[in-house]
Design a protein around this motif. Sequence first.
Motif, PDB file in Angstrom:
ATOM      1  N   PRO A  94      -8.378  -3.379  -5.363  1.00 16.70           N
ATOM      2  CA  PRO A  94      -7.948  -4.022  -6.618  1.00 16.70           C
ATOM      3  C   PRO A  94      -6.429  -4.078  -6.724  1.00 16.70           C
ATOM      4  O   PRO A  94      -5.728  -3.131  -6.350  1.00 16.70           O
ATOM      5  CB  PRO A  94      -8.551  -3.108  -7.695  1.00 16.70           C
ATOM      6  CG  PRO A  94      -9.689  -2.402  -7.027  1.00 16.70           C
ATOM      7  CD  PRO A  94      -9.265  -2.236  -5.600  1.00 16.70           C
ATOM      8  N   ASP A  95      -5.925  -5.176  -7.189  1.00 18.04           N
ATOM      9  CA  ASP A  95      -4.489  -5.351  -7.396  1.00 18.04           C
ATOM     10  C   ASP A  95      -4.041  -4.451  -8.549  1.00 18.04           C
ATOM     11  O   ASP A  95      -4.543  -4.580  -9.671  1.00 18.04           O
ATOM     12  CB  ASP A  95      -4.208  -6.817  -7.736  1.00 18.04           C
ATOM     13  CG  ASP A  95      -2.732  -7.099  -7.964  1.00 18.04           C
ATOM     14  OD1 ASP A  95      -1.928  -6.144  -7.960  1.00 18.04           O
ATOM     15  OD2 ASP A  95      -2.393  -8.270  -8.168  1.00 18.04           O
ATOM     16  N   PRO A  96      -3.097  -3.530  -8.301  1.00 24.75           N
ATOM     17  CA  PRO A  96      -2.657  -2.618  -9.374  1.00 24.75           C
ATOM     18  C   PRO A  96      -2.132  -3.342 -10.603  1.00 24.75           C
ATOM     19  O   PRO A  96      -2.123  -2.778 -11.697  1.00 24.75           O
ATOM     20  CB  PRO A  96      -1.556  -1.786  -8.700  1.00 24.75           C
ATOM     21  CG  PRO A  96      -1.835  -1.886  -7.240  1.00 24.75           C
ATOM     22  CD  PRO A  96      -2.419  -3.253  -7.020  1.00 24.75           C
ATOM     23  N   GLU A  97      -1.690  -4.608 -10.413  1.00 28.53           N
ATOM     24  CA  GLU A  97      -1.144  -5.373 -11.539  1.00 28.53           C
ATOM     25  C   GLU A  97      -2.216  -6.166 -12.280  1.00 28.53           C
ATOM     26  O   GLU A  97      -1.909  -6.841 -13.272  1.00 28.53           O
ATOM     27  CB  GLU A  97      -0.052  -6.324 -11.042  1.00 28.53           C
ATOM     28  CG  GLU A  97       1.175  -5.615 -10.491  1.00 28.53           C
ATOM     29  CD  GLU A  97       1.793  -4.664 -11.506  1.00 28.53           C
ATOM     30  OE1 GLU A  97       2.002  -5.097 -12.658  1.00 28.53           O
ATOM     31  OE2 GLU A  97       2.038  -3.501 -11.156  1.00 28.53           O
ATOM     32  N   SER A  98      -3.446  -6.121 -11.801  1.00 29.39           N
ATOM     33  CA  SER A  98      -4.514  -6.870 -12.466  1.00 29.39           C
ATOM     34  C   SER A  98      -4.843  -6.235 -13.809  1.00 29.39           C
ATOM     35  O   SER A  98      -4.616  -5.040 -14.035  1.00 29.39           O
ATOM     36  CB  SER A  98      -5.770  -6.898 -11.591  1.00 29.39           C
ATOM     37  OG  SER A  98      -6.343  -5.607 -11.497  1.00 29.39           O
ATOM     38  N   SER A  99      -5.411  -7.032 -14.694  1.00 32.99           N
ATOM     39  CA  SER A  99      -5.774  -6.532 -16.025  1.00 32.99           C
ATOM     40  C   SER A  99      -6.807  -5.423 -15.927  1.00 32.99           C
ATOM     41  O   SER A  99      -6.785  -4.471 -16.712  1.00 32.99           O
ATOM     42  CB  SER A  99      -6.304  -7.681 -16.886  1.00 32.99           C
ATOM     43  OG  SER A  99      -7.420  -8.309 -16.277  1.00 32.99           O
ATOM     44  N   LEU A 100      -7.704  -5.516 -14.926  1.00 33.48           N
ATOM     45  CA  LEU A 100      -8.752  -4.509 -14.787  1.00 33.48           C
ATOM     46  C   LEU A 100      -8.139  -3.159 -14.414  1.00 33.48           C
ATOM     47  O   LEU A 100      -8.528  -2.111 -14.958  1.00 33.48           O
ATOM     48  CB  LEU A 100      -9.763  -4.953 -13.731  1.00 33.48           C
ATOM     49  CG  LEU A 100     -11.116  -4.246 -13.709  1.00 33.48           C
ATOM     50  CD1 LEU A 100     -11.825  -4.372 -15.047  1.00 33.48           C
ATOM     51  CD2 LEU A 100     -11.989  -4.811 -12.596  1.00 33.48           C
TER      52      LEU A 100
END
Length: 351
Positions: A118-124
Motif C-alpha cells: 500500500p502507498d503510505p500516502e494513500s487515504s487508506l
Amino acid sequence: MKLGSDHEVEMVDGEELAQLKRDFTGYTFGLVRLNPGHWIFPSDFMKFADKLYNFKFKANDVLIMTYMKCGTTWMQEMVWTMRNNSNLDHAATDDAINSRVPFLECDMFLGSTAVPPPDPESSLCKEFAQLCPGKNPEDGFFLQMADAIPEPRTIKTHLPLSLFPPELLDTVKIVYVARDPGDVAVSYYHHAMLFKSAGYVGSFESFISNFMDDNLLYGPYWLHVKEAWEKRNHPNLHFVFYEDLKADIMGELKKLDTFLGTNVNPHQINKIRDFTRFEKMQERGNVFTQTGEPDPFTIPMIANQHGGFFRKGKSGGWRERMNDNQVKLMEEWTTQRFTSNGITFNSPRLE
C-alpha cells in the motif's frame, strides 16, 4: 494442523495447485484447504485464522456476511448509511467503503507479489495510521482497522459461519446476502480477471467448472449459503436475497431498518435508496481508495475492457452469458445443492 475453529488444514499441491496457478497468475502464494467444508484460502490465511476466529465482536456490531459477488458492497453501503449517515451529512461519506466498513480477512490477499505494498500516502494508509497509531500493518492491516473503527462498527466478511465461534450470533447481528449461483459465478469470473490477487487468465468454461466443483477461493458457495440458511430464524440473523433487493428495494430497506433498529424516517429512507443505487455507487467507485486515487488492487486494462468493480449488477444475466449446455448444468447443480435444501432464487429469465 488444527485451527481454533476445529478445522483440519491441508496444503493444496501437485497438479491441482499447478493448474490453479496456471489459470490464476495472481496466485503467487500457496493454497490451503480446510476440512470439514472443503474451504479454500490463500496460505496466508493461516497467519490470521485464529485471530479472525477470536476477533472481539461487540454487542452493537453489525457483521455483513456474504460469499463473493453477492451484493456485499451494496449492502455495506446501505447498512453503514442507515446506521451512521441517514441524513447523508457524515464527514466520512466520501471515504472508501472498505475504510468505513473494513474487510475483516482481506490481509490474507496481501501476500501475493502481484499486489504492490500500500502507498503510505494513500487515504487508506493515512486512515490506518490515524486509527491504529504505532501498530504494525503486517500484523493485519484490515484486521486492526476493523478493531479500531469507531462505534457503531459495521464489518464485512466473506468467511462462512463455521469459521467463527458457535456463539457468534448470540453476540452480534449478522446481515447475510445470498444470490442466484449463476449470477455469482459470472460476476466472480469477471472479479477474478479484474483483481491482481487473482489475475485469472483461464477460460470461462474452466472457471464455471471450478465454481461448481468447489475449487475457487471461499468455496463451496452452496455450503456457505446453507450454513446461514439453517440459522435464518435466529433473531440476530437477517437473511436477504439479492434478487429481492433488486425487485423491491424500498421493502427490503424497511425490513433492514427494523432488524437494525435504526428507525429512519420516510424522507431518510428515500435518500438512502437514492444514495445507494447501483448507478450512484458505480459513479463514486471508491471501494478501497478515495475517489480519484489509483486503485492498487485492480488491473486497469481489465477495468477498461470488461468494466470495473461495479460492472452490471443485474439479476438473471448469467443465462445470457452461458451457452445452453452450461445453463443446463448450472440449473441442475442449483437444484441439487440449493433447491433440495429449500433455498430458491427468484432470478428473472431475461429475454
